[in-house]
Scaffold this active site. Structure first.
Site, mmCIF file in Angstrom:
data_model
loop_
_atom_site.group_PDB
_atom_site.id
_atom_site.type_symbol
_atom_site.label_atom_id
_atom_site.label_comp_id
_atom_site.label_asym_id
_atom_site.label_seq_id
_atom_site.Cartn_x
_atom_site.Cartn_y
_atom_site.Cartn_z
ATOM 1 N N THR A 97 -5.781 -3.413 -9.445
ATOM 2 C CA THR A 97 -6.758 -3.314 -10.537
ATOM 3 C C THR A 97 -8.178 -3.160 -9.999
ATOM 4 O O THR A 97 -9.008 -2.521 -10.630
ATOM 5 C CB THR A 97 -6.690 -4.559 -11.423
ATOM 6 N N THR A 98 -8.449 -3.745 -8.831
ATOM 7 C CA THR A 98 -9.782 -3.578 -8.242
ATOM 8 C C THR A 98 -9.890 -2.183 -7.637
ATOM 9 O O THR A 98 -10.889 -1.488 -7.815
ATOM 10 C CB THR A 98 -10.014 -4.634 -7.141
ATOM 11 N N ASP A 400 0.786 -10.774 -10.465
ATOM 12 C CA ASP A 400 0.590 -9.540 -9.694
ATOM 13 C C ASP A 400 1.767 -9.287 -8.762
ATOM 14 O O ASP A 400 2.234 -8.156 -8.639
ATOM 15 C CB ASP A 400 -0.707 -9.630 -8.871
#
Length: 532
Positions: A97-98, A400
């Site tokens: 996501t980053t 995650d």
């Protein structure tokens, strides 16, 4: 003499003022870039964590890009795209996501320089689309196929995902746990679909993350109701999940009944008792000895009186089961929820070897149901943590890791981590740009360079010299070392696949395609219209 003057004026009138459109584009790009820069420092295993203080005074410490952006209050409309972008990456792949936001920020920076050079936004946008398609092809060519039976590879990719998190020191425990959890819910008939709703994560404060465990069965973060000394351990349990109330009925309308003498009072109490006893006899008749009672909105699900009788009937009671947990519970126990006492029959019960209340070392208690017969494909994870911040972060990190394993189940390919795929993309796209004609080649070259932001940021966050590292990486890749990447722990460049730094192909491909989609959307906007 007048006519030519008019025509002269007309020819100058065709000049359109593009200043406003350019300004809006610049403003959008600048806003989106500032959001991307905010999360850039939290990329990679040596990335920093963010401390988010919400308006309600709660504090969250996290490294997860989606969580950071979700909690940020972004006002500029274009910057909201990046928040949505990390959310969609979270949905598709769950990890990266980053990465996806950082790539988008870098592509925007490249687009900005192309726009200032006078290239039309449509051309930039189209070249970006072509670049993304080509990039996905290159990544797929680099990928290594993996079998689900190869548990080591799955654990490696899960631990890579956990390494960048706050709880990275526990990755040896959490990674195998995530792999086992996902593999136990995979349905052999539909091997590609994994529903993470089938993995229930129960958080319980106390202990340390080391005490986190995978439980084959059900866990409730509740106590057994202890009223009137009911049992707290039942073997060979027959479990009923009920959605009705074991308490005297109420009138439908708000009204009060005036009782004038105590004989009537006695009759009311007697009726209540008989009503409850009648219900409990029906329940006992089916052989049921464990009751899970759904929380009720209208009236108390159980009264003291009914608990007293249930305890006498030696029935273990777990009350206040949330409504949204019912589906998971019935799927696990392989039973049916019972919505009315008239429908309470033996065939609707679930069976388990043991239902017991387990005290944890710090005064808390949980209820465990184990040895379930014909158990549905679900599993529960009990996450422990010494304080709320660690507990929440452990849950997010575990999510995650579960997503990473789910990606591998969906698309059985692995790819190197550590900035290796990005540099390889950058090299191959640069070579491809030389073949293209005209503006496109120029644009593609700019985007190829933009992808180097990932290795650059990884090196920067680890306190290495980014320029030296990225140059050395390019050199290694030019010598056909496809899997050379940054080893952050040793602070040098090594073959990343041998170091077990791997990630699912789906994470990288969806990051590239989602980031390019988002950037194209921002480029296409030339005006903001506010509607009051």
């Amino acid at each position: 003499m007048a006519a030519p003057a008019v025509s002269k004026a007309r020819s100058t009138e065709t000049f359109v003022d593009n200043k406003r459109k350019d300004d809006i584009r610049m403003a959008n790009i600048a806003a989106a870039q500032s959001v991307a820069n905010a999360v850039r420092t939290s990329l990679g295993p040596k990335g920093m964590d963010k401390m988010i203080s919400t308006s309600s005074g709660e504090v969250i410490i996290t490294n997860d890009g989606a969580t950071i952006l979700n909690k940020m209050e972004v006002l500029q409309p274009a910057a909201k795209f990046l928040v949505e972008l990390s959310k969609s990456q979270d949905v598709v792949a769950g990890d990266g996501t980053t990465t996806v936001v950082v790539i988008a920020g870098s592509l925007l920076k490249a687009s900005l320089s192309l726009l200032t050079a006078g290239i039309h936004p449509t051309i930039v946008s189209d070249s970006l689309h072509k670049t993304s398609i080509k990039a996905v092809e290159i990544l797929s060519a680099m990928a290594v196929p993996v079998e689900l039976s190869d548990r080591d590879s799955l654990v490696k990719s899960a631990s890579t995902s956990l390494n960048s998190k706050v709880v990275s020191q526990y990755s040896t425990l959490l990674a195998p746990l995530a792999v086992d959890a996902v593999l136990s819910v995979v349905d052999p008939e539909k091997p590609d679909l994994v529903d993470l709703k089938d993995i229930k994560i129960v958080k319980k404060l106390g202990g340390t993350v080391d005490d986190t465990e995978l439980i084959k069965g059900l866990v409730f973060d509740k106590k057994v109701s202890h009223a009137a000394g009911g049992p707290t351990r039942v073997e060979n349990a027959k479990i009923g999940v009920i959605q009705f109330q074991i308490s005297p009925p109420k009138t439908d309308i708000e009204q009060s009944i005036v009782v004038s003498d105590y004989t009537q009072m006695d009759r009311i109490l007697k009726e209540e008792r008989n009503y409850i006893l009648g219900m409990i006899k029906k329940i006992k008749a089916t052989g049921c000895n464990v009751l899970l009672i759904q929380k009720s909105i209208l009236r108390d699900a159980v009264t003291d009186l009914s608990l007293h009788y249930l305890a006498k009937a030696k029935i273990l009671v777990i009350k206040d089961v949330e409504r949204d947990e019912i589906e998971f519970i019935t799927k696990t126990l392989n039973c049916l929820p019972i919505s009315n006492i008239e429908h309470f029959r033996a065939e609707k019960l679930g069976f388990a070897d043991l239902v017991e209340e387990v005290p944890l070392g710090d005064g808390g208690k949980i209820v465990k149901i184990t040895g379930i017969k014909n158990m549905g494909r679900t599993t529960s994870v009990l996450v422990r943590g010494s304080n709320q911040l660690v507990l929440d972060e452990a849950e997010r990190s575990l999510h995650d890791a579960l997503c990473v394993v789910r990606c591998l189940v969906n698309k059985k390919f692995l790819i190197a981590g550590g900035g290796a795929p990005e540099i390889e993309l950058s090299r191959q796209l640069g070579a491809w740009a030389k073949v293209l004609q005209g503006m496109e080649g120029y644009c593609v070259r700019a985007f190829a360079e933009a992808l180097e932001v990932i290795p650059y940021t990884l090196a920067e966050n680890a306190g290495l010299n980014p320029i030296a590292i990225v140059t050395e990486l390019r050199n290694r890749h030019a010598q056909a070392e496809i899997n050379a990447g940054i080893n952050v722990r040793k602070g040098q460049i090594t073959n990343i696949l041998e170091e077990n730094v791997v990630q699912p192909l789906l994470v990288s491909t969806s990051a590239i395609s989602l980031a390019t989609e988002c950037v194209r959307m921002i480029l296409k906007i030339d005006d903001i219209v506010t509607v009051r």
